[in-house]
Design a protein around this motif. Structure first.
Motif, short mmCIF file in Angstrom:
data_model
loop_
_atom_site.label_atom_id
_atom_site.label_comp_id
_atom_site.label_asym_id
_atom_site.label_seq_id
_atom_site.Cartn_x
_atom_site.Cartn_y
_atom_site.Cartn_z
N LEU A 181 -42.68 29.07 3.82
CA LEU A 181 -41.70 28.32 3.06
C LEU A 181 -41.97 28.61 1.59
O LEU A 181 -43.12 28.50 1.14
N LEU A 182 -40.94 28.99 0.84
CA LEU A 182 -41.06 29.28 -0.59
C LEU A 182 -40.26 28.23 -1.37
O LEU A 182 -39.07 28.05 -1.11
N VAL A 183 -40.91 27.57 -2.30
CA VAL A 183 -40.25 26.61 -3.17
C VAL A 183 -40.39 27.15 -4.58
O VAL A 183 -41.51 27.29 -5.09
N LEU A 184 -39.25 27.49 -5.20
CA LEU A 184 -39.27 28.06 -6.54
C LEU A 184 -38.99 27.00 -7.58
O LEU A 184 -38.10 26.15 -7.39
N SER A 185 -39.73 27.06 -8.68
CA SER A 185 -39.47 26.17 -9.80
C SER A 185 -38.10 26.51 -10.38
O SER A 185 -37.60 27.63 -10.23
N GLY A 186 -37.52 25.54 -11.08
CA GLY A 186 -36.24 25.77 -11.73
C GLY A 186 -36.32 26.90 -12.74
O GLY A 186 -37.30 27.01 -13.48
N GLN A 187 -35.30 27.74 -12.74
CA GLN A 187 -35.23 28.87 -13.67
C GLN A 187 -34.07 28.66 -14.62
O GLN A 187 -32.99 28.20 -14.22
N VAL A 188 -34.31 28.99 -15.87
CA VAL A 188 -33.26 28.96 -16.89
C VAL A 188 -33.04 30.38 -17.37
O VAL A 188 -33.90 31.24 -17.21
N GLY A 189 -31.91 30.61 -17.99
CA GLY A 189 -31.55 31.95 -18.45
C GLY A 189 -32.27 32.32 -19.73
O GLY A 189 -31.71 32.17 -20.82
N VAL A 190 -33.49 32.83 -19.58
CA VAL A 190 -34.27 33.25 -20.74
C VAL A 190 -34.69 34.71 -20.57
O VAL A 190 -34.81 35.21 -19.45
N ASP A 191 -34.91 35.37 -21.72
CA ASP A 191 -35.41 36.74 -21.67
C ASP A 191 -36.93 36.72 -21.47
O ASP A 191 -37.53 35.65 -21.33
#
Length: 136
Positions: A33-43
């Protein structure tokens, strides 16, 4: 079961090194099971990509998520749930256009909520996913 917290090299390190991008729970008998942290649109330097532009930020976010999934042998086809935080639900159509390209056939479970703001000025959405690797 084994828990691994990971920051794959495919994505820039988390802000301030305060969290892990991926929590992986390896399951007895195989799979994970993979739980990914929230991602925002950053370079890669942590600057917001195209401040206020939901389509450009959505593209970048799904690129980041794709890299995190790939680092653990997963793809968008393995995603069970998508949780989206948006500063303006009026931007939902633009986000939906981009998201549709990543989930063209099977639609994962989903939650989308409007929030008053995100932690970076100019960021209009944050997306987190949960995925499962099934073996056997």
């Amino acid at each position: 079961m084994t828990l691994t917290l990971d920051n794959p090299a495919s994505v820039a390190a988390p802000f301030g090194d305060r969290f892990s991008h991926v929590a992986r729970l390896d399951l007895p008998g195989g799979g994970a099971l993979l739980v990914l942290s929230g991602q925002v649109g950053v370079d890669d330097q942590g600057a917001v990509v195209a401040p206020g532009d939901v389509r450009a930020q959505s593209e970048r976010i799904f690129d980041l998520i794709g890299g995190l999934l790939a680092a653990h042998g997963a793809t968008f086809a393995d995603v069970l749930h998508v949780r989206t935080f948006m500063t303006d639900l009026g931007l939902l159509p633009g986000y939906g256009e981009v998201r549709e390209r990543y989930f063209p056939h099977v639609k994962p479970a989903s939650t989308t909520v409007e929030v008053s703001r995100l932690f970076l000025a100019g960021a209009v959405l944050e997306v987190e996913v949960t995925a499962a690797l099934i073996t056997g």
